[in-house]
Structures are given as C-alpha cells and as structure tokens.
Enzyme design. Structure first.
Site, short mmCIF file in Angstrom:
data_model
loop_
_atom_site.label_atom_id
_atom_site.label_comp_id
_atom_site.label_asym_id
_atom_site.label_seq_id
_atom_site.Cartn_x
_atom_site.Cartn_y
_atom_site.Cartn_z
N ASP A 1 51.92 -44.21 -20.16
CA ASP A 1 52.23 -43.13 -19.22
C ASP A 1 53.35 -42.23 -19.74
O ASP A 1 54.46 -42.69 -20.02
CB ASP A 1 52.63 -43.75 -17.88
CG ASP A 1 52.65 -42.74 -16.74
OD1 ASP A 1 53.05 -41.59 -16.97
OD2 ASP A 1 52.27 -43.13 -15.63
N SER B 1 50.18 -38.06 -16.18
CA SER B 1 49.68 -39.05 -15.24
C SER B 1 48.79 -38.39 -14.19
O SER B 1 47.84 -37.69 -14.54
CB SER B 1 50.86 -39.79 -14.61
OG SER B 1 50.46 -41.02 -14.04
#
Length: 265
Positions: free
Chosen positions: A163, A50
C-alpha cells in the site's frame, strides 16, 4: 429536480486531483467526482493511492461515479479475503485481481485510460514510494492497495510492493509542475478528536490512522485547494455498508465548495 450548476466564466485552468487512501472512507471520492461533473469542473489528471487509486482508475476508464458505487455495493467483500496464512501476509489478492480484471480487462494499460493516472505504492525493501503511470495497470493498482501484514506484497518489476499510503497517502507529486494545472487534494481521513478507543482493534486502527495522516501534512500544503469532508471522521475504514452515506458526504461537501473551485479555475 436536480439542479445543474453552470460556470459563470469559461475556466482558464484545469484540475489535477490527488485522492487519498482510507478504506471504505475512500467511497467519498466517488461523491467528489460526481459533484465535480455536476459543477462542470474540468479534471485533467488524476493521482491516487489505495482506495483513492481504485476510484481514479475506474473513473479514468470511463465508469460514472454512481456506477462505480453500484459495482461496489454489489461486491461481496468476504469473497475477496481468501486466507493465505503465509509469512508474507494473511490474505491473497487473487480474488481482488479477478474482480478488477473482469471490469477493467486483464491486459489493460495506463495508456488505455481516457485521463492520465498515476498510482503510488511502497517498496518494502527500498523503503521508498514508487510511482506508476505507464505500462500494465493491474499490478500497480493491486500493489497500491495491498495493506501491509493483511495482504501479501505484490512482486512486480523486481520489487516487493505494498500500500502506497504507508509513506504517501496524498500523492500530489505526479501533479506538480504541469502548466495550467491546479492541484486539489482530497483527503478522506480527517482525525476525530472525540473518538473512543474501547478495544485493542480500535487502538490499532487509531495508531495506523495517525501514523498515515502524518505523512500527508506537507503534501496538503502543496495543494491549491484541499477537500477534507469533516463528517468522514465518524466512519471507520471497514464501513463499507455505509457506502451510500459516504458517497453523499463527498458529494454534498464538494458542491458546497463550488465558489472555491470556481475561483481556483
């Protein structure tokens, strides 16, 4: 006048950095990298997820930490959130992809970076973490940052990817087993035990924070050194306007760990 810290002895080891996700709090990673440069600590490999993955990639592409901060401060986050309103997610990643391509190049590969980088994403269908360290860079980077529900999954290599922090928010695995490499984890999500939860939105944030932090516990134990600036607990994942403060927290905290880093090397 800025003080340059000189190592007393030549290092016999190098660092592998695992950078966590954390939204705006991930800006602290840039301060960590700036401090490591000032301390002349050799970084050999990077692993991220991320916002930590974005920091890894830009740094490995040759951008100085403060330059990355400047680019972020010049970015209008609102323009990166074009609604999708589909059954897969609320926002497109198209604008994010265009921004990354403008700075990194649309055809950039992992092999083009000056340092080895590994990124982790989550395969929604298989329910497992997927690691990328070769081939085209932009699809894995987008996937690693595609917050579930908020962003549409990234379709890549026959997978539905989101993610990586969902299952692994401190990706130390790609750094383990390398001779002479000391693994340093940088977690930008310390828990604030005194936080107030006055709204439903804050309740959701808190729930996700605790759930994601739970998957880092065993990975912290695999680090030779853990950097976790406690002052980050006062900031929320969307505190992008506090970028300079977040950078400074990571920078000052890492300088204060100079002795621990020297002992590690």
């Amino acid at each position: 006048m800025q003080t340059t810290h000189q190592p007393t002895n030549p290092p016999t080891h190098q660092l592998g950095l695992a950078l966590s996700g954390g939204g705006a709090r991930g800006i602290a990673h840039l301060g960590v990298l700036a401090a490591l440069e000032e301390l002349q600590v050799p970084v050999a490999r990077l692993s991220g997820v991320s916002s930590g993955g974005i920091a890894c990639v830009f740094y490995a592409a040759g951008f100085a930490p403060r330059e990355i901060l400047r680019l972020l401060q010049e970015t209008n986050v609102i323009r990166l959130t074009r609604p999708a309103f589909s059954r897969h997610g609320l926002l497109h990643l198209d604008a994010v992809a265009q921004l990354l391509a403008r700075h990194l190049g649309s055809t950039v590969h992992f092999e083009d970076l000056r340092l080895p980088v590994s990124l982790v994403a989550t395969d929604l269908m298989a329910g497992e973490s997927v690691y990328f360290d070769s081939g085209p860079l932009l699809p894995p980077l987008l996937a690693s940052s595609a917050v579930p529900i908020v962003y549409r999954p990234v379709e890549y290599q026959g997978r539905q990817l989101v993610d990586g922090g969902l299952l692994n928010n401190l990706p130390v695995e790609p750094l383990l087993g390398h001779a002479g490499l000391r693994v340093v984890g940088v977690n930008c999500n310390p828990v604030n035990s005194e936080a107030r939860i006055p709204t439903f939105r804050r309740l959701i944030e808190r729930t996700l924070h605790l759930a994601i932090n739970a998957n880092t516990t065993s990975r912290k134990a695999q680090c030779d050194l853990l950097l976790e600036p406690p002052d980050l607990r006062h900031y929320r994942p969307l505190s992008y306007k506090s970028g300079a403060e977040l950078f400074d927290i990571g920078y000052r905290y890492t300088l204060a760990q100079a002795d621990a880093l020297a002992a590690l090397l």
